[in-house]
Design a protein around this motif. Sequence first.
Motif, PDB file in Angstrom:
ATOM      1  N   CYS A 172       2.131  -5.262  10.657  1.00  0.00           N
ATOM      2  CA  CYS A 172       3.347  -5.204   9.850  1.00  0.00           C
ATOM      3  C   CYS A 172       3.505  -6.561   9.169  1.00  0.00           C
ATOM      4  N   MET A 173       3.559  -6.575   7.837  1.00  0.00           N
ATOM      5  CA  MET A 173       3.722  -7.828   7.114  1.00  0.00           C
ATOM      6  C   MET A 173       4.823  -7.684   6.072  1.00  0.00           C
ATOM      7  N   VAL A 174       5.693  -8.671   5.999  1.00  0.00           N
ATOM      8  CA  VAL A 174       6.793  -8.692   5.036  1.00  0.00           C
ATOM      9  C   VAL A 174       6.587  -9.886   4.116  1.00  0.00           C
ATOM     10  N   SER A 175       6.443  -9.617   2.815  1.00  0.00           N
ATOM     11  CA  SER A 175       6.203 -10.669   1.826  1.00  0.00           C
ATOM     12  C   SER A 175       7.424 -10.808   0.925  1.00  0.00           C
ATOM     13  N   VAL A 176       7.836 -12.051   0.699  1.00  0.00           N
ATOM     14  CA  VAL A 176       9.055 -12.276  -0.083  1.00  0.00           C
ATOM     15  C   VAL A 176       8.737 -12.775  -1.484  1.00  0.00           C
ATOM     16  N   TYR A 177       9.691 -12.524  -2.384  1.00  0.00           N
ATOM     17  CA  TYR A 177       9.605 -13.047  -3.745  1.00  0.00           C
ATOM     18  C   TYR A 177      10.274 -14.418  -3.783  1.00  0.00           C
ATOM     19  N   SER A 178       9.631 -15.369  -4.447  1.00  0.00           N
ATOM     20  CA  SER A 178      10.256 -16.679  -4.615  1.00  0.00           C
ATOM     21  C   SER A 178      10.783 -16.858  -6.039  1.00  0.00           C
ATOM     22  N   ASP A 179      10.615 -15.828  -6.851  1.00  0.00           N
ATOM     23  CA  ASP A 179      11.088 -15.832  -8.234  1.00  0.00           C
ATOM     24  C   ASP A 179      12.614 -15.950  -8.282  1.00  0.00           C
ATOM     25  N   ARG A 180      13.137 -16.657  -9.284  1.00  0.00           N
ATOM     26  CA  ARG A 180      14.585 -16.847  -9.406  1.00  0.00           C
ATOM     27  C   ARG A 180      15.321 -15.552  -9.727  1.00  0.00           C
ATOM     28  N   LYS A 181      14.587 -14.540 -10.133  1.00  0.00           N
ATOM     29  CA  LYS A 181      15.221 -13.250 -10.434  1.00  0.00           C
ATOM     30  C   LYS A 181      15.657 -12.520  -9.162  1.00  0.00           C
ATOM     31  N   PHE A 182      15.209 -13.033  -8.021  1.00  0.00           N
ATOM     32  CA  PHE A 182      15.512 -12.380  -6.747  1.00  0.00           C
ATOM     33  C   PHE A 182      16.388 -13.268  -5.867  1.00  0.00           C
ATOM     34  N   ALA A 183      17.349 -12.627  -5.213  1.00  0.00           N
ATOM     35  CA  ALA A 183      18.169 -13.340  -4.236  1.00  0.00           C
ATOM     36  C   ALA A 183      17.292 -13.733  -3.055  1.00  0.00           C
ATOM     37  N   GLU A 184      17.740 -14.693  -2.287  1.00  0.00           N
ATOM     38  CA  GLU A 184      16.976 -15.131  -1.116  1.00  0.00           C
ATOM     39  C   GLU A 184      16.817 -13.974  -0.141  1.00  0.00           C
ATOM     40  N   ALA A 185      15.619 -13.853   0.415  1.00  0.00           N
ATOM     41  CA  ALA A 185      15.341 -12.757   1.347  1.00  0.00           C
ATOM     42  C   ALA A 185      16.117 -12.942   2.642  1.00  0.00           C
ATOM     43  N   LEU A 186      16.461 -11.821   3.253  1.00  0.00           N
ATOM     44  CA  LEU A 186      17.098 -11.855   4.562  1.00  0.00           C
ATOM     45  C   LEU A 186      16.083 -12.321   5.601  1.00  0.00           C
ATOM     46  N   PRO A 187      16.529 -12.862   6.740  1.00  0.00           N
ATOM     47  CA  PRO A 187      15.602 -13.404   7.744  1.00  0.00           C
ATOM     48  C   PRO A 187      14.683 -12.326   8.334  1.00  0.00           C
ATOM     49  N   PHE A 188      13.433 -12.707   8.532  1.00  0.00           N
ATOM     50  CA  PHE A 188      12.456 -11.778   9.107  1.00  0.00           C
ATOM     51  C   PHE A 188      12.860 -11.367  10.522  1.00  0.00           C
ATOM     52  N   GLU A 189      13.423 -12.295  11.279  1.00  0.00           N
ATOM     53  CA  GLU A 189      13.837 -11.968  12.644  1.00  0.00           C
ATOM     54  C   GLU A 189      14.856 -10.832  12.661  1.00  0.00           C
ATOM     55  N   GLN A 190      15.719 -10.813  11.658  1.00  0.00           N
ATOM     56  CA  GLN A 190      16.694  -9.726  11.550  1.00  0.00           C
ATOM     57  C   GLN A 190      15.983  -8.408  11.240  1.00  0.00           C
ATOM     58  N   PHE A 191      14.973  -8.478  10.380  1.00  0.00           N
ATOM     59  CA  PHE A 191      14.165  -7.294  10.060  1.00  0.00           C
ATOM     60  C   PHE A 191      13.534  -6.740  11.337  1.00  0.00           C
ATOM     61  N   ALA A 192      12.962  -7.635  12.148  1.00  0.00           N
ATOM     62  CA  ALA A 192      12.299  -7.198  13.384  1.00  0.00           C
ATOM     63  C   ALA A 192      13.289  -6.544  14.346  1.00  0.00           C
ATOM     64  N   GLU A 193      14.460  -7.109  14.456  1.00  0.00           N
ATOM     65  CA  GLU A 193      15.479  -6.532  15.347  1.00  0.00           C
ATOM     66  C   GLU A 193      15.828  -5.110  14.920  1.00  0.00           C
ATOM     67  N   VAL A 194      16.044  -4.920  13.618  1.00  0.00           N
ATOM     68  CA  VAL A 194      16.385  -3.595  13.094  1.00  0.00           C
ATOM     69  C   VAL A 194      15.196  -2.645  13.257  1.00  0.00           C
ATOM     70  N   LEU A 195      13.989  -3.145  13.002  1.00  0.00           N
ATOM     71  CA  LEU A 195      12.779  -2.309  13.092  1.00  0.00           C
ATOM     72  C   LEU A 195      12.616  -1.740  14.496  1.00  0.00           C
ATOM     73  N   PHE A 196      12.739  -2.563  15.500  1.00  0.00           N
ATOM     74  CA  PHE A 196      12.522  -2.114  16.860  1.00  0.00           C
ATOM     75  C   PHE A 196      13.671  -1.257  17.393  1.00  0.00           C
ATOM     76  N   LYS A 197      14.870  -1.481  16.875  1.00  0.00           N
ATOM     77  CA  LYS A 197      16.005  -0.683  17.326  1.00  0.00           C
ATOM     78  C   LYS A 197      16.039   0.680  16.662  1.00  0.00           C
ATOM     79  N   SER A 198      15.649   0.732  15.386  1.00  0.00           N
ATOM     80  CA  SER A 198      15.769   1.987  14.616  1.00  0.00           C
ATOM     81  C   SER A 198      14.598   2.910  14.796  1.00  0.00           C
ATOM     82  N   SER A 199      13.448   2.384  15.183  1.00  0.00           N
ATOM     83  CA  SER A 199      12.242   3.213  15.216  1.00  0.00           C
ATOM     84  C   SER A 199      12.348   4.324  16.237  1.00  0.00           C
TER      85      SER A 199
END
Length: 199
Positions: A172-199
């Motif tokens: 599982c890999m999460v890649s973020v955009y660093s372009d100014r057109k995009f808001a700052e990405a949410l923390p990966f740790e938060q993604f992992a918490e949601v991933l393991f709880k929702s699966s």
Amino acid sequence: MADNFVQNIYEKLFGRNASEKSVEVLDGPLERSESYNEAFELWKASPKAEEILQSISNVFWNVRRDIAYSPGLFSFGSPQANGFYFNTKLGISELGFSFLLDAFRDSVVEMGYSIYTSDKKYVEVPAGIQRIDKHYLKPMNAAEQSDVYDQKYGNVLLELYSLNEEAQYLKCMVSVYSDRKFAEALPFEQFAEVLFKSS
């Protein structure tokens, strides 16, 4: 065309003339049978699925926080990409790997993502035939008033690697955009918490 595909796989698995050996790539959409989907839904609702996910989650957080080392799971991180992969040393069954791949896909969709592509690829490697089942997901977003796009956690790549039809590892890999057109990405740790709880 389907017959050629099957014939090519057969030759790669069971051999052909040495003079003809070369690296070839065969790919196509990742499709699931009705019986697979039925078994998958039963698995998702079962205590076994919850037990496996909890076990992976525990190992992941121990490794991520440098509490313990595991030969079955590896975590990686950088400013542009974060992720993890786990292998057969966690004691997951062959079918369990496929189910986890699709369970993670469903969880990411519930986070507000859409499936950009789902496919499979066969590659000839020195040890035999490697198969890669992949789900690639992108955030469903609309520009805010400031014309800045919400990238959520970034783009999500889920891949299951198998060798000679035996699962090796799931990534599982999460890649973020660093372009100014995009808001700052949410923390990966938060993604992992949601991933393991929702699966």
